[in-house]
Enzyme design. Structure first.
Site, PDB file in Angstrom:
ATOM      1  N   ASN A 282     -12.397   3.060  -6.306  1.00  0.00           N
ATOM      2  CA  ASN A 282     -11.068   3.182  -6.112  1.00  0.00           C
ATOM      3  C   ASN A 282     -10.636   3.781  -4.886  1.00  0.00           C
ATOM      4  O   ASN A 282     -11.219   4.444  -4.248  1.00  0.00           O
ATOM      5  CB  ASN A 282     -10.830   4.161  -7.421  1.00  0.00           C
ATOM      6  CG  ASN A 282     -11.017   3.788  -8.687  1.00  0.00           C
ATOM      7  OD1 ASN A 282     -11.103   2.451  -8.885  1.00  0.00           O
ATOM      8  ND2 ASN A 282     -11.011   4.272  -9.549  1.00  0.00           N
ATOM      9  N   VAL A 283      -9.427   3.338  -4.720  1.00  0.00           N
ATOM     10  CA  VAL A 283      -8.843   4.016  -3.408  1.00  0.00           C
ATOM     11  C   VAL A 283      -7.981   5.352  -3.524  1.00  0.00           C
ATOM     12  O   VAL A 283      -7.328   5.929  -2.878  1.00  0.00           O
ATOM     13  CB  VAL A 283      -8.079   2.941  -2.401  1.00  0.00           C
ATOM     14  CG1 VAL A 283      -9.203   2.017  -2.281  1.00  0.00           C
ATOM     15  CG2 VAL A 283      -7.028   2.442  -3.619  1.00  0.00           C
ATOM     16  N   ASP A 284      -7.889   5.611  -5.026  1.00  0.00           N
ATOM     17  CA  ASP A 284      -6.929   7.140  -5.302  1.00  0.00           C
ATOM     18  C   ASP A 284      -8.073   8.018  -5.036  1.00  0.00           C
ATOM     19  O   ASP A 284      -9.239   7.900  -4.875  1.00  0.00           O
ATOM     20  CB  ASP A 284      -6.548   6.880  -6.687  1.00  0.00           C
ATOM     21  CG  ASP A 284      -7.576   6.614  -7.764  1.00  0.00           C
ATOM     22  OD1 ASP A 284      -8.344   7.725  -7.784  1.00  0.00           O
ATOM     23  OD2 ASP A 284      -7.360   5.840  -8.765  1.00  0.00           O
TER      24      ASP A 284
ATOM     25  N   HIS B 142     -14.369   1.469  -0.999  1.00  0.00           N
ATOM     26  CA  HIS B 142     -13.292   0.617  -0.366  1.00  0.00           C
ATOM     27  C   HIS B 142     -12.110   1.343   0.252  1.00  0.00           C
ATOM     28  O   HIS B 142     -11.164   0.759   0.736  1.00  0.00           O
ATOM     29  CB  HIS B 142     -12.737  -0.226  -1.553  1.00  0.00           C
ATOM     30  CG  HIS B 142     -13.629  -1.314  -2.162  1.00  0.00           C
ATOM     31  ND1 HIS B 142     -13.526  -1.795  -3.370  1.00  0.00           N
ATOM     32  CD2 HIS B 142     -14.996  -1.809  -1.602  1.00  0.00           C
ATOM     33  CE1 HIS B 142     -14.491  -2.668  -3.658  1.00  0.00           C
ATOM     34  NE2 HIS B 142     -15.387  -2.538  -2.548  1.00  0.00           N
TER      35      HIS B 142
ATOM     36  N   TYR C 238       0.926  -1.073   0.049  1.00  0.00           N
ATOM     37  CA  TYR C 238      -0.155   0.027  -0.109  1.00  0.00           C
ATOM     38  C   TYR C 238       0.680   1.226  -0.030  1.00  0.00           C
ATOM     39  O   TYR C 238       0.348   2.177  -0.497  1.00  0.00           O
ATOM     40  CB  TYR C 238      -1.041  -0.110   1.116  1.00  0.00           C
ATOM     41  CG  TYR C 238      -2.210  -0.954   0.635  1.00  0.00           C
ATOM     42  CD1 TYR C 238      -3.108  -0.665  -0.122  1.00  0.00           C
ATOM     43  CD2 TYR C 238      -2.204  -2.334   1.608  1.00  0.00           C
ATOM     44  CE1 TYR C 238      -4.039  -1.673  -0.352  1.00  0.00           C
ATOM     45  CE2 TYR C 238      -3.288  -3.158   1.136  1.00  0.00           C
ATOM     46  CZ  TYR C 238      -4.249  -2.609   0.182  1.00  0.00           C
ATOM     47  OH  TYR C 238      -5.330  -3.695  -0.087  1.00  0.00           O
TER      48      TYR C 238
ATOM     49  N   ARG D  88       1.635   1.715  -3.602  1.00  0.00           N
ATOM     50  CA  ARG D  88       0.309   2.272  -4.314  1.00  0.00           C
ATOM     51  C   ARG D  88      -0.006   3.768  -3.954  1.00  0.00           C
ATOM     52  O   ARG D  88      -0.343   4.535  -4.680  1.00  0.00           O
ATOM     53  CB  ARG D  88      -0.905   1.376  -4.206  1.00  0.00           C
ATOM     54  CG  ARG D  88      -0.414   0.067  -4.579  1.00  0.00           C
ATOM     55  CD  ARG D  88      -1.729  -0.864  -4.331  1.00  0.00           C
ATOM     56  NE  ARG D  88      -3.150  -0.309  -5.017  1.00  0.00           N
ATOM     57  CZ  ARG D  88      -4.372  -0.696  -4.919  1.00  0.00           C
ATOM     58  NH1 ARG D  88      -4.547  -1.545  -3.733  1.00  0.00           N
ATOM     59  NH2 ARG D  88      -5.462  -0.365  -5.543  1.00  0.00           N
TER      60      ARG D  88
ATOM     61  N   GLY E 254     -15.339   1.779 -15.863  1.00  0.00           N
ATOM     62  CA  GLY E 254     -14.001   1.024 -15.533  1.00  0.00           C
ATOM     63  C   GLY E 254     -13.940   0.072 -14.279  1.00  0.00           C
ATOM     64  O   GLY E 254     -13.059   0.120 -13.583  1.00  0.00           O
ATOM     65  N   THR E 255     -15.372  -0.639 -14.234  1.00  0.00           N
ATOM     66  CA  THR E 255     -15.239  -1.877 -13.418  1.00  0.00           C
ATOM     67  C   THR E 255     -15.755  -3.070 -14.205  1.00  0.00           C
ATOM     68  O   THR E 255     -16.488  -2.950 -15.049  1.00  0.00           O
ATOM     69  CB  THR E 255     -15.913  -1.266 -12.177  1.00  0.00           C
ATOM     70  OG1 THR E 255     -16.340  -2.844 -11.467  1.00  0.00           O
ATOM     71  CG2 THR E 255     -17.450  -0.726 -12.324  1.00  0.00           C
ATOM     72  N   SER E 256     -15.092  -4.082 -13.708  1.00  0.00           N
ATOM     73  CA  SER E 256     -15.580  -5.422 -14.417  1.00  0.00           C
ATOM     74  C   SER E 256     -16.525  -5.969 -13.819  1.00  0.00           C
ATOM     75  O   SER E 256     -17.021  -7.361 -14.118  1.00  0.00           O
ATOM     76  CB  SER E 256     -14.291  -6.122 -14.413  1.00  0.00           C
ATOM     77  OG  SER E 256     -14.007  -6.720 -12.930  1.00  0.00           O
TER      78      SER E 256
END
Ligand code: NAD
Length: 232
Positions: free
Chosen positions: A91-93, A108, A57, A60, A174-176
């Site tokens: 997203n965590v950004d 998340h 992390y 990242r 942008g998510t599967s």
């Protein structure tokens, strides 16, 4: 004022940040390569390899701090001129915020924050600073990333579902749609809502959504222009 404007809910995932240089979940390599990430990004992984998790992390966090919002993040922020826009991101950004969006819910967690490991879960803002073993928060407990790991509760799911259920338009980008419960949010869209999904590939094509099969930086700006024109 925002209550009278039509609502757009954007459900975003790692693909929207791919063109900012941040690897998607499936592309993530490096430390993940030699480990089962589901076990590593979990409370069990934290107990077994806390140094490894912190290192992963920390890397990242540093990469996210260097990355810049792209044309898709910035276009979504422009929707706020005419719509009540809620971004619900896996997203965590923080590229949505730095792209100009003001209502962002992180399902998340966020790389830029840490929290203590007591039940009080005291949060501390980190920015790009790494976490080391021995770093503690105000109640003296070890800091960990403020990230929701596999097997942990997604506390923001209910408020996110409420937002989706009141949307006039829902955009999935942008998510599967493989990580649950986040993926279940697409199904909360009301039947009358315009529903669009933008992704290169999908694990499942959600019912009632129109699929834009191209990169977010090419697909999202024209969509935003069209939606802004609709409101005059
Ligand atoms: P995923 O890797 O499962 O899926 C990525 C999706 O994005 C795919 O559908 C792919 O076709 C699409 N995609 C890739 N490049 C794209 C582009 N340029 N334009 C449009 N779509 C593109 O990722 P996910 O569904 O977000 O997985 C979820 C997990 O990954 C989440 O839990 C999230 O916390 C985590 N994650 C977050 C980040 C981040 O914060 N930037 C990065 C990696 C992983």
């Amino acid at each position: 004022m925002s209550a009278t404007r039509p609502r757009i809910v954007v459900l975003s995932g790692s693909g929207i940040s791919a063109e900012s240089g941040l690897p998607t979940f499936r592309d993530a390599n490096g430390l993940w390569r030699d480990h089962d990430w589901r076990q590593l990004a979990s409370p069990e992984g934290w107990r077994r390899h806390p140094e490894l998790l912190l290192e992963f992390y920390n890397e990242r966090r540093a990469a996210a701090a260097q990355a810049q919002p792209n044309a898709a993040h910035r276009a979504l922020a422009m929707l706020e001129a005419n719509y009540d826009v809620h971004i619900v991101t896996q997203n965590v950004d923080d590229l949505h915020e730095r792209g100009g969006s003001t209502q962002v819910l992180h399902l998340h967690g966020e790389l830029a924050w840490a929290r203590g490991t007591s039940p009080r879960r005291l949060r501390t803002h980190l920015g790009a600073t790494p976490i080391r073993i021995g770093d503690v928060c105000a109640d003296g407990t070890q800091l960990r990333p403020d990230i929701v790991w596999f097997g942990e509760a997604v506390d923001q799911l209910e408020p996110a579902a409420e937002r989706v259920a009141q949307a006039n338009k829902v955009l999935v980008v942008g998510t599967s749609l493989t990580v649950y419960p986040a993926a279940s949010l697409v199904d909360f869209a009301p039947p009358h809502a315009e529903r669009v999904v933008c992704a290169l590939e999908l694990e499942r094509e959600p019912a009632g959504y129109r699929w834009l099969r191209g990169p977010a930086t090419q697909e999202i700006p024209p969509l935003v222009e069209r939606w802004l024109r609709e409101t005059g």
